[in-house]
Design an enzyme around this catalytic site. Structure first.
Site, mmCIF file in Angstrom:
data_model
loop_
_atom_site.group_PDB
_atom_site.id
_atom_site.type_symbol
_atom_site.label_atom_id
_atom_site.label_comp_id
_atom_site.label_asym_id
_atom_site.label_seq_id
_atom_site.Cartn_x
_atom_site.Cartn_y
_atom_site.Cartn_z
ATOM 1 N N SER A 197 7.383 92.980 71.134
ATOM 2 C CA SER A 197 7.593 91.759 70.357
ATOM 3 C C SER A 197 8.118 90.633 71.250
ATOM 4 C CB SER A 197 8.590 92.053 69.235
ATOM 5 O OG SER A 197 8.962 90.862 68.588
ATOM 6 N N GLY A 198 7.656 89.399 70.991
ATOM 7 C CA GLY A 198 8.026 88.262 71.831
ATOM 8 C C GLY A 198 9.491 87.878 71.762
ATOM 9 N N HIS A 199 10.058 87.885 70.545
ATOM 10 C CA HIS A 199 11.394 87.295 70.411
ATOM 11 C C HIS A 199 12.515 88.211 70.890
ATOM 12 C CE1 HIS A 199 13.089 89.171 66.616
ATOM 13 N NE2 HIS A 199 11.829 89.544 66.497
ATOM 14 N N THR A 235 -6.716 82.931 62.935
ATOM 15 C CA THR A 235 -6.743 81.995 64.057
ATOM 16 C C THR A 235 -5.632 82.339 65.047
ATOM 17 O OG1 THR A 235 -7.610 80.308 62.595
ATOM 18 C CG2 THR A 235 -6.608 79.542 64.659
ATOM 19 N N CYS A 323 18.463 93.988 60.205
ATOM 20 C CA CYS A 323 17.699 94.236 58.988
ATOM 21 C C CYS A 323 18.534 94.951 57.945
ATOM 22 C CB CYS A 323 16.466 95.068 59.305
ATOM 23 S SG CYS A 323 15.749 94.667 60.886
HETATM 24 C C1 LIG Z 1 13.006 93.957 66.355
HETATM 25 C C2 LIG Z 1 12.361 95.276 66.346
HETATM 26 C C3 LIG Z 1 11.155 95.498 65.652
HETATM 27 C C4 LIG Z 1 10.505 94.417 64.828
HETATM 28 O O1 LIG Z 1 9.943 93.401 65.609
HETATM 29 P P1 LIG Z 1 9.604 91.988 64.913
HETATM 30 O O2 LIG Z 1 8.879 91.227 65.970
HETATM 31 O O3 LIG Z 1 10.926 91.370 64.562
HETATM 32 O O4 LIG Z 1 8.762 92.278 63.733
HETATM 33 C C5 LIG Z 1 10.582 96.745 65.697
HETATM 34 N N1 LIG Z 1 11.146 97.733 66.396
HETATM 35 C C6 LIG Z 1 12.291 97.571 67.090
HETATM 36 C C7 LIG Z 1 12.844 98.699 67.871
HETATM 37 C C8 LIG Z 1 12.942 96.341 67.086
HETATM 38 O O5 LIG Z 1 14.079 96.199 67.755
#
Ligand SMILES: *Cc1c(COP(=O)(O)O)cnc(C)c1O
Length: 354
Positions: A197-199, A235, A323
């Site tokens: 994931s990017g963030h 897109t 979460c």
């Molecule tokens: C943050 C996280 C995700 C979810 O990624 P998102 O880009 O926020 O949907 C999934 N798995 C783990 C281990 C994470 O830390």
């Protein structure tokens, strides 16, 4: 403000922001269009794919851009389940997965798949013997989180990959916390599918990748246009994709230096907390853990209260994961490492950055 919640999200690097900017602005074209103006955006998407593929040591056509880590996890699990259900209906995972994996497994369970949730030891390391014993002729997939987002424990992915290979099963890993932080050798570890994931790597939100080994055939996840070789319609998020690649590049350059720096900070934080605060316990493995993760339990105080007190001092931390905080459920990860409910409520996660 002192931001110690980098497992929840990270600050985007200014270089990432700069790399993305033209694609919000003058290079706004739809990468799928025909005219040459669109070619620039298309090239940016394909160059980004190559950057990510090179980082993982895989082919560019094995990288799919998604809407984030949760989507990649969903696609990996549902994709394999639906494509391989004639081969078998058994999936193995662990008790300490991210909810994107756990809740997808629960959903698949309702559709008739059988899910085994493997236990972990008191440090959060998956029990390999139990995992091996769970494998049966019906098993189609093993999904294990590379590094846990709450307690930071890094799993013996290489050993698990070996077992997976010996049994001719597919192997997915949620590497959202590991990607860009820990060297990942997809082939050496026999990983077939990987989520990132990017963030979580100082990149933008709402963009992720799924690595899918060429030999693994699963169905498309979002139906619609022909983007991502018809596998994931919609897109292209050009700025997000460019930002993901830039964040990957920066993470790759700094990987070693960052690990050394963060480990030193982490160990200093852990040592002082254990030495100076009574009734403190470190959660997760002492050394086999993410370089930026410290997770504690303090007896006689609730996690929520701790967070409020820290917030008054300008410190951002987390209790459990982003979460689950806000809900009264104790952390499923702390329960899995053997904590009673009342202690599983009292944890504090502090995650550092470089
Ligand atoms: C943050 C996280 C995700 C979810 O990624 P998102 O880009 O926020 O949907 C999934 N798995 C783990 C281990 C994470 O830390």
């Amino acid at each position: 403000m002192i931001y110690l919640d980098n497992a929840a999200t990270t600050k985007m690097k200014s270089e990432v922001y700069e790399a993305m900017k033209p694609y919000f602005d003058e290079l706004y074209s739809n990468p799928s269009s025909i005219y040459s103006f669109a070619g620039k955006a298309r090239k940016a998407v394909e160059d980004s794919r190559k950057t990510v593929a090179d980082f993982l040591g895989v082919k560019a056509n094995e990288i799919y851009f998604t809407g984030g880590g949760s989507e990649s996890d969903n696609w990996a699990l549902k994709g394999v389940a639906f494509a391989y259900r004639n081969k078998g209906k058994h999936i193995i995972t662990t008790k300490i997965e991210h909810h994107a994996v756990l809740h997808t497994c629960e959903y698949l369970g309702k559709l008739g798949f059988e899910i085994s949730y493997i236990n972990v030891d008191e440090n959060g390391v998956v029990k390999l013997d139990e995992l091996k014993a769970a494998i049966c002729p019906d098993t189609i997939l093993i999904s294990v989180i590379f590094a846990n987002n709450e307690i930071g424990t890094v799993q013996p992915i290489k050993e698990i990959g070996k077992t997976v290979k010996e049994n001719n099963i597919l192997f997915h890993t949620d590497a959202v916390q590991a990607y860009g932080h820990i060297p990942i050798n997809v082939d050496e570890y026999n990983i077939d599918i990987l989520s990132a994931s990017g963030h979580k790597i100082n990149g933008p939100k709402g963009i992720g990748i799924m690595y899918l080994r060429n030999t693994v055939k699963i169905g498309s996840f979002i139906h619609g246009g022909a983007q991502e070789r018809g596998m994931r319609a919609g897109t292209h998020n050009t700025p997000g994709i460019v930002g993901f690649a830039k964040a990957t590049e920066i993470a790759e350059e700094n990987l070693k230096k960052r690990a050394v720096y963060e480990t030193e900070l982490r160990d200093y934080l852990i040592q002082r907390a254990l030495d100076e605060i009574p009734y403190t316990r470190l959660n997760g493995h002492r050394t086999q853990r993410l370089s930026n993760n410290a997770n504690f339990c303090f007896r006689f105080i609730e996690g929520e209260s701790l967070l409020i007190l820290l917030d008054q001092k300008g410190i951002c931390g987390s209790s459990g994961s982003a979460c689950t905080s806000g809900s009264l459920d104790p952390s499923h990860v702390l329960l899995a490492i053997g904590f009673p409910h009342e202690i599983a409520h009292g944890s504090l996660r502090l995650t550092l950055s470089d």
